[in-house]
Design an enzyme around this catalytic site. Structure first.
Site, mmCIF file in Angstrom:
data_model
loop_
_atom_site.group_PDB
_atom_site.id
_atom_site.type_symbol
_atom_site.label_atom_id
_atom_site.label_comp_id
_atom_site.label_asym_id
_atom_site.label_seq_id
_atom_site.Cartn_x
_atom_site.Cartn_y
_atom_site.Cartn_z
ATOM 1 N N ASP A 122 46.871 52.049 32.299
ATOM 2 C CA ASP A 122 45.878 53.115 32.489
ATOM 3 C C ASP A 122 46.555 54.411 32.964
ATOM 4 O O ASP A 122 45.921 55.455 33.050
ATOM 5 C CB ASP A 122 44.842 52.690 33.544
ATOM 6 C CG ASP A 122 43.501 52.326 32.931
ATOM 7 O OD1 ASP A 122 43.224 52.774 31.800
ATOM 8 O OD2 ASP A 122 42.719 51.617 33.583
ATOM 9 N N GLN B 235 39.242 48.000 36.328
ATOM 10 C CA GLN B 235 38.134 48.860 35.900
ATOM 11 C C GLN B 235 37.539 49.577 37.113
ATOM 12 O O GLN B 235 37.261 48.965 38.145
ATOM 13 C CB GLN B 235 37.067 48.017 35.177
ATOM 14 C CG GLN B 235 35.973 48.814 34.504
ATOM 15 C CD GLN B 235 36.470 49.689 33.355
ATOM 16 O OE1 GLN B 235 37.424 49.350 32.665
ATOM 17 N NE2 GLN B 235 35.832 50.833 33.152
ATOM 18 N N LYS C 14 36.896 46.291 25.604
ATOM 19 C CA LYS C 14 38.364 46.323 25.587
ATOM 20 C C LYS C 14 38.916 44.968 25.140
ATOM 21 O O LYS C 14 39.845 44.897 24.354
ATOM 22 C CB LYS C 14 38.900 46.710 26.983
ATOM 23 C CG LYS C 14 38.603 48.170 27.334
ATOM 24 C CD LYS C 14 38.876 48.526 28.793
ATOM 25 C CE LYS C 14 38.447 49.972 29.076
ATOM 26 N NZ LYS C 14 38.633 50.378 30.479
HETATM 27 N N1 GUN Z 1 36.260 53.744 34.486
HETATM 28 C C1 GUN Z 1 35.858 54.737 33.660
HETATM 29 N N2 GUN Z 1 36.855 55.071 32.805
HETATM 30 C C2 GUN Z 1 37.899 54.273 33.098
HETATM 31 C C3 GUN Z 1 39.224 54.138 32.560
HETATM 32 O O1 GUN Z 1 39.663 54.827 31.629
HETATM 33 N N3 GUN Z 1 39.989 53.188 33.150
HETATM 34 C C4 GUN Z 1 39.555 52.425 34.178
HETATM 35 N N4 GUN Z 1 40.391 51.520 34.684
HETATM 36 N N5 GUN Z 1 38.357 52.521 34.685
HETATM 37 C C5 GUN Z 1 37.535 53.442 34.156
#
Ligand code: GUN
Length: 293
Positions: A120, A97, A53
């Site tokens: 998110d 995350q 990211k």
């Molecule tokens: N863990 C797995 N997929 C995601 C996601 O799209 N966002 C976040 N914050 N954590 C994740």
């Protein structure tokens, strides 16, 4: 042979376009869109996702701040860090995350994020707006899946769509939006307690799966010319790679691609679209923060 729904190519195209828009935005406002990524603990997959990211965000001209917190971080400590990011003018988007260590409740942690920085789309408030069909920051994987379908002119209007998986991150928000007035699909959600999965998936015009189970579905689960979108990312043992592991989806690609009209590869399908939508949400949050529509 099925047409590949190419997430790499689509995300690259959207990001290239966004890069130009971000340059123009920075020139007129003096503001660089900024994203903060928080990782708690030593989960190697989480660290790798956040690195990706960061790479993609900085490549299109965004500011990225990474916070790496120890496994033992308390709720009070994480609150302090998120409160500071909520106040930080350089940061327009905050992502925590997942998964988090067991002693931290993910709902409680995520709800510390200011709604306008929840890129998110996982706070209670953003989810509430989504379920009401109101404008909101939409969770990145469902948003990426819908954008990929749009890119290939696949409409969901009146279609039978089966969503496999009922997670808060993917299945539930995706099913909600698909059944809503903007997409008008007839949606069935299949989950771990569903009986006779095959009888249900066989009726689907489109199957979207995020079940976290390698090769859960194969050609025998689909009708001819189905559209398959696979958000699964499972690491399985392999004697054909140097690492001894291979990344596969929730669908057996080899057999399913023989009956599908369109199918996402894994990797290179939904994954890059998720990151791309995170960047798009961050840019949207930055624009909203300085009063642009
Ligand atoms: N863990 C797995 N997929 C995601 C996601 O799209 N966002 C976040 N914050 N954590 C994740």
């Amino acid at each position: 042979m099925a047409i590949l729904l190419d997430g790499n190519r689509t995300a690259e195209k959207i990001e290239l376009n966004m890069k130009t828009q971000i340059e123009a935005f920075e020139e007129t406002t003096g503001i660089k869109p900024g994203l903060a990524g928080i990782v708690v603990g030593d989960n190697p997959a989480s660290a790798s996702y956040v690195r990706r990211k960061r790479r993609r965000a900085t490549a299109i001209g965004m500011f990225f701040e990474q916070l790496k917190l120890p496994e033992s971080t308390s709720m009070a400590e994480i609150k302090e860090r998120i409160d500071a990011l909520n106040r930080d003018e350089r940061v327009h988007g905050i992502l925590v995350q997942l998964p988090l260590p067991d002693h931290l409740d993910p709902h409680d942690v995520i709800d510390l994020i200011a709604i306008e920085k929840d890129v998110d789309g996982l706070t209670t408030l953003n989810q509430g707006l989504l379920y009401r069909g109101k404008p909101c920051l939409m969770p990145c994987t469902p948003k990426g899946i819908l954008r990929l379908l749009d890119e290939y002119d696949i409409t969901t209007e009146g279609k039978n769509v089966v969503v496999v998986g009922r997670s808060e991150l993917v299945g539930r928000p995706l099913a909600t939006v698909l059944a809503g007035r903007s997409r008008n699909a007839t949606v069935t959600v299949v989950h771990t307690r569903t009986r006779e999965v095959r009888q249900i998936t066989k009726l689907a015009d489109i199957v979207a799966i995020a079940a976290g189970k390698a090769h859960m579905l194969d050609a025998s689960h689909f009708k001819q010319d189905v559209v398959i979108v696979d958000a699964g990312m499972n690491s399985i043992p392999s004697d054909k790679t140097k690492s001894g592991k291979r990344l596969v989806g929730d669908v057996d690609f080899e057999s399913a691609s023989k009956v599908a009209s369109h199918i996402t590869p894994v990797p290179g399908g939904v994954g890059p679209m998720t990151v791309c939508m995170l960047l798009e949400n961050t840019f949207e949050a930055a624009r909203l923060a300085c009063g642009e529509p």
